[in-house]
Structures are given as C-alpha cells and as structure tokens.
Write a protein that holds these residues in place. Structure first.
Motif, PDB file in Angstrom:
ATOM      1  N   ALA A 318       0.754  -1.250   0.034  1.00  0.00           N
ATOM      2  CA  ALA A 318       0.064  -0.093  -0.045  1.00  0.00           C
ATOM      3  C   ALA A 318       0.763   1.372   0.119  1.00  0.00           C
ATOM      4  O   ALA A 318       0.599   2.315  -0.573  1.00  0.00           O
ATOM      5  CB  ALA A 318      -0.979  -0.027   1.240  1.00  0.00           C
ATOM      6  N   ARG A 319       2.012   1.409   0.715  1.00  0.00           N
ATOM      7  CA  ARG A 319       2.925   2.256   0.876  1.00  0.00           C
ATOM      8  C   ARG A 319       3.533   2.600  -0.334  1.00  0.00           C
ATOM      9  O   ARG A 319       3.434   3.782  -1.034  1.00  0.00           O
ATOM     10  CB  ARG A 319       3.749   2.115   1.874  1.00  0.00           C
ATOM     11  CG  ARG A 319       4.765   3.389   2.271  1.00  0.00           C
ATOM     12  CD  ARG A 319       5.794   2.741   3.090  1.00  0.00           C
ATOM     13  NE  ARG A 319       5.544   2.527   4.275  1.00  0.00           N
ATOM     14  CZ  ARG A 319       5.204   3.673   5.218  1.00  0.00           C
ATOM     15  NH1 ARG A 319       5.388   4.851   5.151  1.00  0.00           N
ATOM     16  NH2 ARG A 319       4.570   3.280   6.458  1.00  0.00           N
ATOM     17  N   ARG A 320       3.854   1.701  -1.212  1.00  0.00           N
ATOM     18  CA  ARG A 320       4.491   1.640  -2.571  1.00  0.00           C
ATOM     19  C   ARG A 320       3.359   2.305  -3.445  1.00  0.00           C
ATOM     20  O   ARG A 320       3.991   3.258  -4.313  1.00  0.00           O
ATOM     21  CB  ARG A 320       4.795   0.236  -3.120  1.00  0.00           C
ATOM     22  CG  ARG A 320       6.019   0.424  -4.168  1.00  0.00           C
ATOM     23  CD  ARG A 320       6.411  -1.040  -4.346  1.00  0.00           C
ATOM     24  NE  ARG A 320       7.195  -1.535  -3.316  1.00  0.00           N
ATOM     25  CZ  ARG A 320       7.442  -3.146  -3.034  1.00  0.00           C
ATOM     26  NH1 ARG A 320       6.777  -3.625  -4.117  1.00  0.00           N
ATOM     27  NH2 ARG A 320       7.930  -3.604  -2.142  1.00  0.00           N
ATOM     28  N   PHE A 321       2.330   2.012  -3.312  1.00  0.00           N
ATOM     29  CA  PHE A 321       1.340   2.418  -4.121  1.00  0.00           C
ATOM     30  C   PHE A 321       0.774   3.905  -3.757  1.00  0.00           C
ATOM     31  O   PHE A 321       0.882   4.557  -4.937  1.00  0.00           O
ATOM     32  CB  PHE A 321      -0.195   1.344  -4.040  1.00  0.00           C
ATOM     33  CG  PHE A 321      -1.197   2.123  -4.570  1.00  0.00           C
ATOM     34  CD1 PHE A 321      -1.663   1.914  -6.014  1.00  0.00           C
ATOM     35  CD2 PHE A 321      -2.201   2.888  -3.743  1.00  0.00           C
ATOM     36  CE1 PHE A 321      -2.806   2.687  -6.453  1.00  0.00           C
ATOM     37  CE2 PHE A 321      -3.307   3.573  -4.533  1.00  0.00           C
ATOM     38  CZ  PHE A 321      -3.620   3.250  -5.879  1.00  0.00           C
ATOM     39  N   LEU A 322       1.102   4.175  -2.636  1.00  0.00           N
ATOM     40  CA  LEU A 322       0.613   5.614  -2.201  1.00  0.00           C
ATOM     41  C   LEU A 322       1.659   6.426  -2.651  1.00  0.00           C
ATOM     42  O   LEU A 322       1.586   7.482  -3.365  1.00  0.00           O
ATOM     43  CB  LEU A 322       0.367   5.742  -0.856  1.00  0.00           C
ATOM     44  CG  LEU A 322       0.040   7.141  -0.340  1.00  0.00           C
ATOM     45  CD1 LEU A 322      -1.158   7.558  -0.750  1.00  0.00           C
ATOM     46  CD2 LEU A 322       0.076   7.080   1.336  1.00  0.00           C
ATOM     47  N   ASP A 323       3.036   6.097  -2.529  1.00  0.00           N
ATOM     48  CA  ASP A 323       3.929   7.016  -3.057  1.00  0.00           C
ATOM     49  C   ASP A 323       4.075   7.017  -4.559  1.00  0.00           C
ATOM     50  O   ASP A 323       3.991   8.231  -5.024  1.00  0.00           O
ATOM     51  CB  ASP A 323       5.366   6.252  -2.889  1.00  0.00           C
ATOM     52  CG  ASP A 323       5.814   6.075  -1.431  1.00  0.00           C
ATOM     53  OD1 ASP A 323       5.358   6.917  -0.616  1.00  0.00           O
ATOM     54  OD2 ASP A 323       6.580   5.511  -0.953  1.00  0.00           O
ATOM     55  N   ILE A 326       0.969   9.605  -5.378  1.00  0.00           N
ATOM     56  CA  ILE A 326       1.333  10.713  -4.954  1.00  0.00           C
ATOM     57  C   ILE A 326       2.343  11.556  -6.182  1.00  0.00           C
ATOM     58  O   ILE A 326       2.152  12.561  -6.581  1.00  0.00           O
ATOM     59  CB  ILE A 326       2.203  11.204  -3.553  1.00  0.00           C
ATOM     60  CG1 ILE A 326       1.086  10.728  -2.480  1.00  0.00           C
ATOM     61  CG2 ILE A 326       2.936  12.320  -3.341  1.00  0.00           C
ATOM     62  CD1 ILE A 326       1.808  10.392  -1.119  1.00  0.00           C
ATOM     63  N   HIS A 327       3.382  10.648  -6.457  1.00  0.00           N
ATOM     64  CA  HIS A 327       4.064  11.338  -7.563  1.00  0.00           C
ATOM     65  C   HIS A 327       3.146  11.730  -8.907  1.00  0.00           C
ATOM     66  O   HIS A 327       3.387  12.596  -9.414  1.00  0.00           O
ATOM     67  CB  HIS A 327       5.325   9.898  -7.922  1.00  0.00           C
ATOM     68  CG  HIS A 327       6.196  10.437  -8.893  1.00  0.00           C
ATOM     69  ND1 HIS A 327       7.139  11.226  -8.794  1.00  0.00           N
ATOM     70  CD2 HIS A 327       6.184  10.061 -10.458  1.00  0.00           C
ATOM     71  CE1 HIS A 327       7.716  11.236 -10.075  1.00  0.00           C
ATOM     72  NE2 HIS A 327       7.013  10.664 -10.964  1.00  0.00           N
ATOM     73  N   ALA A 336      -5.107  21.499  -7.914  1.00  0.00           N
ATOM     74  CA  ALA A 336      -6.068  20.895  -6.783  1.00  0.00           C
ATOM     75  C   ALA A 336      -5.128  19.267  -6.538  1.00  0.00           C
ATOM     76  O   ALA A 336      -5.166  19.086  -5.377  1.00  0.00           O
ATOM     77  CB  ALA A 336      -7.409  20.580  -7.351  1.00  0.00           C
ATOM     78  N   PHE A 337      -4.652  18.829  -7.346  1.00  0.00           N
ATOM     79  CA  PHE A 337      -4.079  17.445  -7.303  1.00  0.00           C
ATOM     80  C   PHE A 337      -2.711  17.630  -6.795  1.00  0.00           C
ATOM     81  O   PHE A 337      -2.323  16.896  -5.861  1.00  0.00           O
ATOM     82  CB  PHE A 337      -4.193  16.634  -8.596  1.00  0.00           C
ATOM     83  CG  PHE A 337      -5.359  15.788  -8.824  1.00  0.00           C
ATOM     84  CD1 PHE A 337      -6.525  16.490  -9.180  1.00  0.00           C
ATOM     85  CD2 PHE A 337      -5.277  14.360  -8.402  1.00  0.00           C
ATOM     86  CE1 PHE A 337      -7.632  15.922  -9.087  1.00  0.00           C
ATOM     87  CE2 PHE A 337      -6.752  13.556  -8.528  1.00  0.00           C
ATOM     88  CZ  PHE A 337      -7.691  14.422  -8.805  1.00  0.00           C
ATOM     89  N   HIS A 338      -2.089  18.533  -7.020  1.00  0.00           N
ATOM     90  CA  HIS A 338      -0.809  18.858  -6.446  1.00  0.00           C
ATOM     91  C   HIS A 338      -1.048  19.244  -5.081  1.00  0.00           C
ATOM     92  O   HIS A 338      -0.320  18.593  -4.023  1.00  0.00           O
ATOM     93  CB  HIS A 338      -0.075  20.197  -7.048  1.00  0.00           C
ATOM     94  CG  HIS A 338       1.262  20.417  -7.073  1.00  0.00           C
ATOM     95  ND1 HIS A 338       2.338  19.714  -7.444  1.00  0.00           N
ATOM     96  CD2 HIS A 338       1.964  20.977  -5.776  1.00  0.00           C
ATOM     97  CE1 HIS A 338       3.542  19.921  -6.844  1.00  0.00           C
ATOM     98  NE2 HIS A 338       3.285  20.565  -5.769  1.00  0.00           N
TER      99      HIS A 338
END
Ligand SMILES: [Zn+2]
Length: 403
Positions: A318-323, A326-327, A336-338
């Motif tokens: 999940a952490r990998r996905f979140l990173d 975010i990128h 807004a997405f930034h």
C-alpha cells in the motif's frame, strides 16, 4: 384499606404507621406517621430517645398510580428538638429525595417508563409535570453515565456532526469496541475533545488507536495527550478529499474544455462517479475527455485508483502504491491534485495506519440517522444536556415514537 406492609412493598415507605385512607374522586390518599422508635435527628442522627417532639407539619407526596387513579402519601410529620445537638428540625423523610414531592418509588417507575414511552406520556401516566419527569430521567442518566468506566477503552473514533443549520457542531467520540458514545461536546475545536482525552488518560485507558477525519484540531488534541497512540485517518474522508480535488480541477479547467463536452449531461457528474457506475453516455464522455484534456482525464483515473489504497494485502504494498500515486498526482500539473498529493504525503503514516488497526469513523457515520431521530425525541437541542445524555445511551435505545 392498605396495611403497613403494603406501604412498604408497593411504595417503599418503611417504618411508618398507617393512619387512614381517604378516597377523593380519582385520588387515593394514604395518611402515615413515622413510628416512634424509627425517629432520628436529621442533623446528627441521634436516636429517638434524644428527641422531643415540638410541632407538626404535613406534606403530600405523589405515589404510584393504580390504573388511572392517582395515589398520594400524606405524611403527618413532626418537628423534633434534639437534646444531643440542640437543633430543632423536621424529621427526615427517607422515602423521597430532599425537597421532592414524589416518592423514590415513583422516580424509579418514571425511569422504567422513560425507556418505553415519551416524556409527555410518562408525565400523564404518573401524574407529574413534564419538567419533573424529564428531570428524574436526566438525573438517572447522569448517575448512570458517571458510573461508566473508561478504563477498558482501546479504540475510539472521533467525528463531528452538524447539529443546527449553519456552523454549529457537536464533537462525538465512539468506543469502537462497545459501540457506546463515550463523549459529546459542542464545537469542533481541540477544546471540545481535550477534556475527554484528559479523563481517558487519568483512567489509564489502554488506548491503542484513534480513527479521525483529517480535521487538524482533533489530530493536534490526540497528539498532545497521547503522543504514542496511533492515529488512523478514515478512508471515507480521504476519498471525499479526492472527490473535492477533481471537482476543483474541473472548475479550474472549465475554460479549456469545449462547451459541447461540458454541457453534455454534466461532466461534473461523470467525474464524481465511480467508473463501474457510469452508463454508456458517461463512458463515451470520458473517452472524449481523454482526447481533449489529458490532465483532467488523468486526474479522473487517479481518483478511481485511490480507492484501491485500502485493498492491498499488506501495508508495504500500500505504501508503494501511495508513493506512486502521490508522484503521479503531482505530475498532472493540476493545482488541486498537487495540493492533495502534498496533504497525503504529510499524512502518509496516519493513512497507512489503517493497515495495522483496521478502524474508521464509519460506525459514527452510522449514528447519523439515530441522531436525527433523537433530535426529534429529545425536543431538538433546546436542552443540550438532555440531548447529550440520551446520545450517551443511544446504543441501547429502543426506537420510540417521537413526541
Ligand atoms: Zn441532633
């Protein structure tokens, strides 16, 4: 005619002599007098042989009704002069609470009935005023709440509810293990939550995790009292943030998107929907969007992907996905997405803490309808204390008629 033991067993009036009974229309009156050997000084507790009777008084108490007939206890009381403490006082009245004009037995009956009927009904049944009935029920709930222990609380959820139109909030804390509402206070600042957290700390509750929306005041409050306790940001609230972001992005880009697409049955509607819920028209609108405005289309895909954040088999994945998410969100170039990417970046630990604790504020959202019902029953928020007391026991409340 009733007897002394009837008085005791039906009304809790003990140690009194039965003088007489009076029938007056719909009312039955029991006249009683305290037995000599039962006398005590109200000031120092001295026994009967220290007391000199010095004057009389009469007081009438509402007792339990028999069917539709009202019963009253008429006390023929004495003023007692105490040779031990030297005071001259009325005899103590053990069957009623100080100053009240109804028996303890009536108060107990009122509490029993309040679980089953509205205050108005109960007042009519027992023959007391609406205010008295409510006060009896309130003090019962107050006592019950005071006895409630917090020493076992492990996982809680905190959220706010809008209680009136405009900006009037109630902060509510739910015990996620027992389902009890542990606390509610007006407002949604840290001050609305801190007194509860302090109490929790004093009780040495083994608190492990707190589910919160992303409201900073709550986070700060929890961190200041329980710096080591895990904060879990509620998935639903994060999904709501991404919906807000896509809405903002759509508005920002409005002048770059041809009118024809913007107007075709609401681009906004399509963007906020989940992909699996789109009909053919919606899907074709998305395909058009892909050709016309890449960034907004990307944003839509990101919005759709984010829901997967809570579906991974482990926190590491999940952490990998979140990173990555975010990128990519930053790479869309959408303001807004930034902004959202930055927010999620900062709160990464609290978002991923869900994998360890699996809690959310969801059970609190479920209270929303119950609170609405309660609002009707508890006469709105005119008596905030009564509302909050009822809220504290809402988990055990039986659905009732409003009134
Ligand atoms: Zn005395």
């Amino acid at each position: 005619m009733a007897t002394t033991s009837f008085l005791y067993h039906s009304m809790g009036v003990r140690g009194y002599r039965y003088i007489r009974c009076e029938y007056d229309g719909e009312t039955i009156r029991h006249h009683v007098r305290l037995r000599k050997y039962r006398r005590r000084c109200r000031g120092c507790g001295a026994r009967w042989h220290h007391l000199v009777l010095d004057g009389q008084f009469e007081r009438v108490f509402v007792s339990l009704p028999i069917g539709k007939r009202r019963q009253e206890v008429v006390l023929h009381g004495q003023i007692q002069e105490c040779r031990r403490c030297g005071r001259r006082l009325r005899e103590p009245i053990p069957f009623a609470d100080g100053g009240r004009r109804y028996l303890r037995a009536v108060a107990a009956y009122v509490v029993y009935l309040c679980d089953k009927a509205t205050i108005k009904d109960v007042a009519e049944i027992v023959g007391l005023g609406w205010d008295s009935v409510k006060e009896i029920f309130k003090s019962h709930l107050r006592r019950k709440l005071r006895k409630r222990s917090l020493s076992h609380v492990r996982r809680i959820a905190v959220d706010e509810f809008a209680v009136r139109k405009g900006y009037h909030y109630l902060t509510v804390v739910l015990d996620l293990d027992s389902g009890q509402v542990l606390w509610s206070a007006e407002g949604r600042s840290a001050d609305a939550l801190l007194p509860f957290l302090d109490r929790l700390k004093r009780c040495r509750a083994p608190l492990q995790a707190v589910a919160l929306d992303m409201w900073p005041a709550y986070t700060l409050a929890v961190k200041s009292v329980f710096p080591r306790v895990a904060i879990v940001y509620d998935p639903f609230h994060i999904v709501r943030l991404v919906n807000k972001a896509i809405d903002a992005a759509q508005r920002d880009l409005a002048n770059q998107i041809p009118k024809a697409i913007r107007c075709r049955r609401g681009l906004r509607f399509v963007l906020l929907r989940a992909r699996e819920n789109l009909d053919l028209k919606g899907a074709s609108l998305l395909t058009d969007l892909m050709k016309i405005n890449r960034p907004l289309y990307k944003a839509y895909l990101l919005k759709e992907q984010l829901r997967a954040l809570w579906d991974f088999p482990s926190a590491i994945l999940a952490r990998r996905f979140l990173d990555q998410w975010i990128h990519q969100a930053k790479a869309t170039g959408l303001k807004a997405f930034h902004q959202l990417a930055k927010t999620l970046d900062i709160h990464r630990e609290a978002i991923l803490a869900w994998y360890e604790h699996h809690i959310s504020t969801g059970p609190l959202e479920g209270l929303n309808n119950k609170i609405k019902t309660l609002k009707r029953q508890a006469y709105g928020f005119r008596d905030m204390e009564y509302f909050q007391l009822r809220l504290a026991f809402i988990h055990s409340a039986i659905p009732r008629f409003p009134g």
